[in-house]
Design an enzyme around this catalytic site. Structure first.
Site, PDB file in Angstrom:
ATOM      1  CB  SER A 257      74.597  50.253  29.496  1.00  0.00           C
ATOM      2  OG  SER A 257      73.413  50.868  29.932  1.00  0.00           O
TER       3      SER A 257
ATOM      4  CD  GLU B  47      73.215  45.213  32.281  1.00  0.00           C
ATOM      5  OE1 GLU B  47      73.089  45.772  33.392  1.00  0.00           O
ATOM      6  OE2 GLU B  47      73.156  45.840  31.215  1.00  0.00           O
TER       7      GLU B  47
ATOM      8  CG  HIS C 139      74.017  49.241  34.826  1.00  0.00           C
ATOM      9  ND1 HIS C 139      73.530  48.437  33.805  1.00  0.00           N
ATOM     10  CD2 HIS C 139      74.123  50.484  34.290  1.00  0.00           C
ATOM     11  CE1 HIS C 139      73.342  49.161  32.721  1.00  0.00           C
ATOM     12  NE2 HIS C 139      73.701  50.404  32.986  1.00  0.00           N
TER      13      HIS C 139
END
Length: 299
Positions: free
Chosen positions: A109, A200, A273
């Site tokens: 992330s 992602e 995630h």
């Protein structure tokens, strides 16, 4: 093409190696999940140094830039720097010259900013994988995969969906799309020529994903890849109040912006995630099989 410095290749972890908690992004909101993640590492035989990040806060960040910088560049190095959580803030640290140290750096992330900057500097040991606050919640296969990657064991192929056929090999680069998009134009972007790129994201509407991928196309970056894969895009669906014939769905956007590149494309890889979030080593050689929807680590 990404070139790892041969003098900085990261040795496999051994029982007794030390771990430092790095809180480089948002302030910690759940100390229990952090402690549970550290417990997993301790069960693997690693020694976790006492962490001082739980109560640290500066606005929405896990401390001011200087304190978060000290996590990332400790006076006494450890074999593994394990990031506590994502959110925002890691890229702020890149305004200052980094003295990267050999070893492992783990997270995903917002941690994409650190992984990419370290990889761009030629350092091995960058792992796109669980954060300390998500590790204990990962399924058994994901925890085992991370363990085996860090401890030098072979890890299995990842299975996704075949979106565009062909087979390509190259150095593996993994990223959160939004975070990486905000690094474009900086010196912290690794060389993507001939790379296998896996993207992602979370909580981004399809039109924003379209906008970001179009940015990458206009910069000529997607056209340089050997292969492209998409992991989890969690809560990235089109708003329900918009009729289906008046918008594009997520998968439509991902396919339309990628399958005309003339390279293998794989969708729905278990990366990002999602639970589980398969650990992947940046800079290592990989093969993407777009005909069978498979990502294979070569070494």
């Amino acid at each position: 093409m990404v070139q790892l410095r041969s003098d900085l290749l990261t040795p496999a972890l051994q029982r007794g190696d030390e771990v430092i908690t790095v809180a480089a992004s948002s302030a910690l909101e759940d100390e229990q999940s952090l402690l549970e993640g550290l417990k997993v590492l301790e069960e693997w035989g690693l020694v976790c140094r006492s962490q001082q990040v739980s109560e640290r806060r500066w606005g929405y960040l896990a401390g001011n830039d200087a304190s978060r910088q000290r996590d990332l560049n400790p006076e006494s190095p450890a074999a593994l720097l394990a990031c506590a959580r994502g959110g925002w803030g890691a890229a702020r640290l890149l305004e200052h010259k980094q003295t990267w140290q050999p070893g492992w750096l783990m997270g995903f992330s917002d941690v994409t900013a650190l992984l990419w900057a370290r990889l761009a500097a030629g350092f091995d040991g960058c792992v796109h994988g669980p954060l300390l606050t998500t590790l204990a919640k990962e399924p058994a296969w994901s925890q085992a995969r991370l363990h085996d990657l860090l401890f030098g064991k072979q890890i299995p192929d990842l299975e996704g969906q075949p979106w565009m056929g062909g087979v390509a090999s190259g150095p593996l680069v993994v990223a959160n799309l939004t975070v990486a998009s905000h690094l474009l134009g900086s010196s912290h972007v690794p060389d993507l020529n001939g790379a296998i790129l896996i993207l992602e994201d979370v909580e981004e509407a399809p039109y924003r994903i379209d906008r970001m991928l179009t940015h990458w196309r206009l910069a000529g970056l997607l056209q340089r890849l050997a292969g492209l894969g998409f992991g989890s895009f969690k809560r990235c669906e089109a708003p329900e109040q918009i009729p289906g014939d008046q918008t594009f769905q997520l998968e439509e956007v991902l396919k339309e912006r990628s399958t005309d590149l003339g390279i293998p494309v794989v969708g729905k890889l278990p990366v990002g995630h999602c639970c589980g979030n398969a650990a992947l080593p940046l800079g290592r050689q990989a093969q993407l099989d777009g005909s069978h929807g498979r990502l294979i680590l070569l070494r």
